[in-house]
Every structure is written in structure tokens, then in C-alpha cells.
Design a protein around this motif. Structure first.
Motif, PDB file in Angstrom:
ATOM      1  N   PRO A 159       6.198  -3.127  -0.550  1.00  0.00           N
ATOM      2  CA  PRO A 159       5.479  -4.409  -0.620  1.00  0.00           C
ATOM      3  C   PRO A 159       4.306  -4.321  -1.591  1.00  0.00           C
ATOM      4  O   PRO A 159       3.591  -3.321  -1.616  1.00  0.00           O
ATOM      5  CB  PRO A 159       4.969  -4.619   0.818  1.00  0.00           C
ATOM      6  N   GLY A 160       4.156  -5.377  -2.366  1.00  0.00           N
ATOM      7  CA  GLY A 160       3.045  -5.409  -3.326  1.00  0.00           C
ATOM      8  C   GLY A 160       3.511  -5.191  -4.751  1.00  0.00           C
ATOM      9  O   GLY A 160       2.834  -5.582  -5.695  1.00  0.00           O
ATOM     10  N   GLY A 183       1.472   4.446   4.938  1.00  0.00           N
ATOM     11  CA  GLY A 183       2.063   3.867   6.156  1.00  0.00           C
ATOM     12  C   GLY A 183       3.253   2.971   5.885  1.00  0.00           C
ATOM     13  O   GLY A 183       4.274   3.063   6.579  1.00  0.00           O
ATOM     14  N   SER A 184       3.162   2.125   4.858  1.00  0.00           N
ATOM     15  CA  SER A 184       4.253   1.175   4.603  1.00  0.00           C
ATOM     16  C   SER A 184       5.541   1.888   4.189  1.00  0.00           C
ATOM     17  O   SER A 184       6.633   1.373   4.401  1.00  0.00           O
ATOM     18  CB  SER A 184       3.851   0.154   3.545  1.00  0.00           C
ATOM     19  N   GLN A 241       8.563   0.324   6.012  1.00  0.00           N
ATOM     20  CA  GLN A 241       9.439  -0.569   5.245  1.00  0.00           C
ATOM     21  C   GLN A 241      10.582   0.160   4.549  1.00  0.00           C
ATOM     22  O   GLN A 241      11.293  -0.438   3.751  1.00  0.00           O
ATOM     23  CB  GLN A 241       8.621  -1.297   4.162  1.00  0.00           C
ATOM     24  N   GLY A 242      10.738   1.438   4.812  1.00  0.00           N
ATOM     25  CA  GLY A 242      11.845   2.178   4.204  1.00  0.00           C
ATOM     26  C   GLY A 242      11.541   2.699   2.811  1.00  0.00           C
ATOM     27  O   GLY A 242      12.451   3.129   2.108  1.00  0.00           O
ATOM     28  N   GLY A 243      10.278   2.627   2.405  1.00  0.00           N
ATOM     29  CA  GLY A 243       9.907   3.138   1.078  1.00  0.00           C
ATOM     30  C   GLY A 243      10.209   4.623   0.926  1.00  0.00           C
ATOM     31  O   GLY A 243      10.549   5.097  -0.160  1.00  0.00           O
ATOM     32  N   LEU A 244      10.120   5.337   2.040  1.00  0.00           N
ATOM     33  CA  LEU A 244      10.379   6.783   1.998  1.00  0.00           C
ATOM     34  C   LEU A 244      11.838   7.042   1.572  1.00  0.00           C
ATOM     35  O   LEU A 244      12.113   7.947   0.778  1.00  0.00           O
ATOM     36  CB  LEU A 244      10.121   7.393   3.385  1.00  0.00           C
ATOM     37  N   LEU A 259       0.630   6.919  12.212  1.00  0.00           N
ATOM     38  CA  LEU A 259       0.138   5.658  12.795  1.00  0.00           C
ATOM     39  C   LEU A 259       0.611   4.433  12.006  1.00  0.00           C
ATOM     40  O   LEU A 259       0.786   3.362  12.575  1.00  0.00           O
ATOM     41  CB  LEU A 259      -1.389   5.682  12.870  1.00  0.00           C
ATOM     42  N   GLN A 260       0.748   4.567  10.715  1.00  0.00           N
ATOM     43  CA  GLN A 260       1.340   3.566   9.809  1.00  0.00           C
ATOM     44  C   GLN A 260       0.566   2.259   9.646  1.00  0.00           C
ATOM     45  O   GLN A 260       0.348   1.800   8.547  1.00  0.00           O
ATOM     46  CB  GLN A 260       2.783   3.268  10.212  1.00  0.00           C
TER      47      GLN A 260
END
Lengths: 325, 293
Positions: free
Chosen positions: A89-90, B112-113, B117-120, B202-203
Motif C-alpha cells: 500500500p502506498g 508491519g504492512s 498485506q502479503g508484501g513479504l 505487532l504489525q
């Protein structure tokens, strides 16, 4: 022909749960469909192919290289489109795709150029400067595909690429994927629970259930491996005739009062039906062989795991058996 | 490369080292942080102190140039701009307060995101390993820390030299520059590891801010109370921020021999334990990659 991937006695456990159970496969390059219910082991298999998960036992090779040894280098030749949103996001669409290119080893300038090209190719040129969280589901799917394609990988590993798409979007996505996978020296592994998607795109199918391969091979072979299924139609009362069919081992599934779906037991031919019809003075109006689609193949294999060994030995090319033969 | 039958242009050129991808990850993280208005407000707040110091150095230089007799008098009033190691240590310590606030809010955006959000999955399915990803994220957080602490301190150091005896000051006080870089590196490294570990678990911003506050506000208060109640100085070692300052003073070479050196040894041990615990907390989170929902 060299292998796309080879799995030798591949087993993976998550604590007490066995996600993959002694999987042996030798798959040639092409378009491969991966079918199975939730928990069948598809995701674990993909993680292992990407080198992100170490198998408990066995070896996985991709392009002839052990994925545990050469995971990073191999991922440069693979484009993975996950089922999860996997967005950042972003970021703008273009930044996202260019970042995917950079992470795949492209120089920044080239990654930006490829980002523009790939987004245009997938019809997202108008949205390239829009933030990812403002994309619709269909656009996000295409964006993820763009990030998968940007470095022009040799293998596309797509996990549920049509998830959340409307019928029109799904058709477009499948056409796109089929076109991309049809290019020379490019392969595709498509994981989906939508069997129609697999049927439309893939030449080879791997059916997984509870961590085991219960069917693998070209689509036509899987279809032809079905037992003899027919739609039978008759005139008048036929209770005695139907009882007679059941007695000789024919499986019956009533459609209505004058028709049924019949499955002949192994080794029996349609002569059996004609002989019984003659004995019970039944006039048959139709006996049509059933066209089996992938869904029928899947349900047959899932439902008849006692025949697992037959299916595997006839259709699969397990590494161990191939070597033995 | 030519355009193929389906209209897609192929690509096959020499690929860069995966370590360069760490820079792309760090740059992207910083970009995401700087896209939020909140961070510009916090950055502005941090810059206010910097600009104030910058102006004071200029003012001092002007006053001293006009009337050299009042230089000592000005030094006595403007103790924060004496050009000594301590003045930079104090400046960086003060800047650190705003940096802490900034980091508490940046944790979700930076790390955290990726877990929410599946960025990893996006990162790790590319031609990089977990090490490259972790380095990129730590670099991103470290850059954010440096923007508000190390870089302004270096600018003030150069300004002080330029406004006073120029090269003489810079030449004679090179140890201060090393101190700035050393303290900056310690802060960036420790804060990066702690924030990465907390954000990976904690995200979300709210629990992150609470944990951050517990670590840097509650623990110091507790440390002071326990130290007073039990009359035991060693309780102050649970104040991570104080430990970092002690290490900073060691970097600037402003430590007296004896008791203080021993104290710094203890502070360094606590900081090392915190870093090790953070690494231990990060590793399982990086391994727990989820490809599907």
C-alpha cells in the motif's frame, strides 16, 4: 526432453500434519495445471518449488537444479503470482512493477522501462500512477501478473490468477495467460480450484489430494483413463432390468424415470447391457458414452482412492517407476 | 529483444547482484514513509531543533566576529553550541526523541504492512533471500533515523567549522565527526532491529505505539523508581535510551575512566542482548511466509 521440475520422494510436514507425502514427479516443460482441494498440498509444493520452504524429506529440482541449493538464482527465472493480495500500500502501479523488476535483478532504469511496457501490455497504462489500494480486484490481478512478467521469466507460477474476477475478466485473464504460456521456451504452472481454468489453459494436470499425487498426465490421457460411463435411456418400466444391472456390478445413477448414468465394471462391455435389456424385454432408446471433463476426472480420482495405484501406474511418470522400467 | 507472437517483448540481460535489491527495498520503504503527511510534520518538528541550532551557530559566529571579547560570554549562555562533542551528543539525543515518535508511527508502513498485506510474499518470491530483505528493511529504518539525527549533526559540525576557524576546527576535532557517525550508527542499528522485530510481530500502528511507549517511556520510569526505591543504580540499565546515550558518550570519547567505563560495559551488554533478542524475534517471522490466505 529435459525436465521442468523433478520431485523425488518429496515429503513435507508441518508439525504432526503431513502436507506432502512422498511425491515423485518428473514434469516436462509446458503448461501444467495443479488441482486440489484446500490442504491438498498445492501451496506447499509451490513454496518448495520457489525455494521458500525446505522439504522434510526428498529433493525438488527446478530446471535441473536443486531448489534448496540455488533458490535465489532460480527465482530469477520464475515469476510467481500469489493468491494473496501481496500488494504494498502506498506505491503506484508503476513503482510496484518496477520494484518487482529490480528485485528480480534488473537495473532500475530498465525496470522502469519494462514496468511501463508490461502495464501497457496488460491494459493498465491509464492506471500506472494510481495507488495500489485504489485498484479494483481485476486490476490488482492484472497488476500482480505484470509484476510476475516484468523480468520475462522462463516459468510462470500462478496461484489462482482468476480469483475474484467476473466472468468477462476471467476469460480475458485466461486468454492472456494461455497466450503468454504458448511462447517458445516458456512454461506455466497454474494452480486453481476452478477446474475449467485448468482445462482451458493446461496441457498437463497434476491432481493432489491430502499431500499425495492421485493423478498426473496429459489432459486427454486422464480423460481416457475413466471407466466406461454411459447415459442410458429406455422406454417403459425397467425395475427388473435395473436390478439386473446392479447385480452384475454396474453402477447406476438415476437421472429420471427413463434414463440413468451407468458405469460399467472393469472388463465388461456394453454387450452386458444389451443382453440384460433383451432378457427383460426392455427397448433401449439410447446408450451414449459420456464425455468426461476434468471435474469428473477429479471427482472420480478423489472418490476412488482405492484405485490410486492403477491410476498412478498407468498415467503418472513417477521418477522411481520410470527408472525401474 | 524482439516482440513475440503475443505482442510481449522478451527480456534477457545480465542480472544485478541480489544485494543491490536491498537498496531498492530501503529506498521504497523510505518513499512510503515520506508519502505520509504525518511524517512530514514529525520531520518538520525534528528540523525545528536543527534549524534553531543552525541559527545559533550562525549567531554566535556573527557576534564573535563583531566583538571577539564577548565570545566567552556567548559560550556561557549558549552552552548547546560550544562545538564540543557533548553539544553534538546532546543535540542527537534530543533529536532522538522526535525520531522515536516517528519510528513508532513508521513501523507499520515500513515493516508491519508486509506481514499484513502479503508484501513479504511479494519480496521473497523474487531473486532475493531473507537476508537481502531484512538488510533492506533495516537499511530503510536506519536511513530514517539518520535523516533526523546523524545527518543534521554532521551538517552542524561542518557549519561550526565553516563559521569559526574553518579547517582548523574540522582538523582538530575529527574525533567529534567519528563520534557523530558512531553514535548515529549505534542508534540506527539498535532502533532498526528493535522496530523491525516489534513491527514484524505487532504489525498495526496502535499496538506498535503502545509497545514502543512501554519500551521507551514506561521502562525508564520503572527503572528510575526501582533505582530510587532499592537504591540500586543498576536498575537504570533497563532504560534502553539511556544505554544508547552512554554508548554515544563513549563514541564521542567523553567518558571518564573507572566507574563510568564499567557502566558503559554493562550498557553495551544490555544493548547487545536487546539486539540479539530482536534478531531472534525476526527470524521466525521471516520464515513464516504465507503464500496463500
Amino acid at each position: 526432453m529435459s525436465s521442468l521440475f523433478q520431485l523425488e520422494h518429496l515429503t513435507h510436514d508441518y508439525g504432526q500434519h503431513r502436507a506432502l507425502d512422498d511425491v515423485n514427479l518428473d514434469i516436462a516443460p509446458g503448461t501444467i495445471g495443479l488441482v486440489g482441494q484446500n490442504g491438498a498440498g498445492k501451496s506447499t509444493l509451490m513454496q518448495i518449488l520457489l525455494g521458500l520452504n525446505r522439504p522434510t524429506q526428498g529433493v525438488a529440482r527446478l530446471f535441473g537444479q536443486d531448489v534448496q541449493q540455488a533458490g535465489v538464482e532460480l527465482r530469477g527465472r520464475v515469476g510467481f503470482m500469489p493468491e494473496r493480495s501481496a500488494i504494498i500500500p502506498g506505491l503506484h502501479g508503476l513503482e510496484y512493477v518496477a520494484l518487482a523488476g529490480e528485485l528480480s535483478g534488473m537495473p532500475r532504469r530498465e525496470a522502469m522501462r519494462r514496468g511501463h511496457e508490461t502495464l501497457s501490455y496488460l491494459g493498465l497504462e491509464e492506471a500506472r500512477y494510481r495507488k495500489l489500494e485504489q485498484y479494483s480486484v481485476g486490476m490488482q490481478q492484472r497488476l500482480k501478473l505484470a509484476a510476475t512478467l516484468v523480468h520475462d521469466p522462463d516459468l510462470l507460477l500462478l496461484d489462482e490468477p482468476t480469483a475474484g474476477l467476473d466472468p468477462d475478466g476471467r476469460n480475458k485473464m485466461l486468454s492472456l495467460i494461455r497466450g503468454l504460456a504458448s511462447r517458445p521456451d516458456k512454461s506455466l504452472v497454474l494452480s486453481s480450484h476452478l477446474l475449467g481454468d485448468i482445462e482451458r489453459v493446461c496441457e498437463t494436470t497434476i491432481i493432489l489430494d491430502a499431500g499425495r499425487v492421485i493423478g498426473v498426465g496429459p489432459m486427454d490421457d486422464l480423460r481416457s483413463s475413466r471407466p466406461s460411463c454411459y447415459t442410458l435411456r429406455w422406454k417403459g418400466e425397467a425395475d427388473g432390468f435395473l436390478d439386473g444391472l446392479r447385480e452384475v456390478g454396474v453402477q447406476l445413477e438415476a437421472v429420471d424415470k427413463t434414463s440413468a448414468r451407468v458405469t460399467l465394471p472393469d472388463g465388461k462391455t456394453t454387450q452386458l447391457i444389451f443382453a440384460l435389456a433383451h432378457r427383460h424385454s426392455i427397448s433401449l432408446t439410447a446408450l451414449e458414452p459420456e464425455e468426461e471433463n476434468l471435474e469428473a476426472v477429479y471427482h472420480r480420482l478423489i472418490g476412488r482412492q482405492d484405485n490410486l495405484n492403477e491410476v498412478r501406474s498407468d498415467r503418472a511418470t513417477p521418477v522411481g517407476q520410470e527408472a525401474a522400467s | 529483444m524482439s516482440v513475440d507472437s503475443v505482442g510481449f517483448r522478451g527480456w534477457s540481460e545480465q542480472l544485478a547482484s541480489p544485494w543491490l535489491a536491498s537498496w531498492s527495498i530501503a529506498r521504497t520503504g523510505l518513499l512510503l514513509v515520506l508519502r505520509r503527511k504525518l511524517f512530514w510534520i514529525l520531520l518538520g518538528l525534528a528540523l525545528l531543533n536543527f534549524l534553531f541550532m543552525f541559527a545559533l551557530i550562525y549567531l554566535k559566529a556573527q557576534l564573535s566576529a563583531q566583538n571577539p571579547a564577548i565570545e566567552r560570554f556567548v559560550d556561557r549562555i549558549l552552552t548547546s553550541v560550544t562545538g564540543t562533542g557533548d553539544s553534538y551528543l546532546n543535540f542527537m539525543f534530543l533529536q532522538g526523541t522526535v525520531t522515536m515518535l516517528m519510528l513508532a508511527f513508521a513501523g507499520e508502513v515500513l515493516v508491519g504492512s508486509d506481514f499484513q498485506q502479503g508484501g513479504l510474499t511479494f519480496y521473497l518470491s523474487r531473486r532475493i533471500s531473507r537476508r537481502h530483505y531484512a538488510l533492506g528493511k533495516l537499511l530503510g529504518i536506519g536511513m530514517l533515523v539518520s535523516i533526523t539525527t546523524t545527518i543534521p549533526a554532521v551538517i552542524l559540525f561542518i557549519e561550526y567549522g565553516a563559521m569559526t576557524d574553518s579547517l582548523t576546527y574540522l582538523r582538530e576535532n575529527w574525533r567529534i565527526l567519528l563520534g557523530i557517525l558512531g553514535y548515529g550508527t549505534v542508534m540506527a542499528t539498535v532502533l532498526s532491529l528493535v522496530l523491525f522485530a516489534l513491527a514484524a510481530w505487532l504489525q498495526k500502528t496502535v499496538p506498535l505505539v503502545m509497545a514502543w511507549a512501554a519500551l521507551f517511556v514506561l521502562l525508564p520510569v520503572l527503572g528510575r523508581i526501582l533505582s530510587r526505591v532499592q537504591d540500586e543504580e543498576s536498575w537504570l540499565l533497563i532504560m534502553l535510551w539511556r544505554n544508547l546515550r552512554l554508548l554515544g558518550s563513549w563514541c564521542f570519547g567523553s567518558v571518564d575512566a573507572g566507574e563510568e567505563t564499567e557502566l558503559i560495559g554493562w550498557a553495551a551488554s544490555v544493548v547487545l542482548i536487546v539486539c540479539a533478542a530482536s534478531v531472534a524475534a525476526i527470524i521466525p517471522r521471516l520464515r513464516a511466509i504465507r503464500v496463500v490466505q
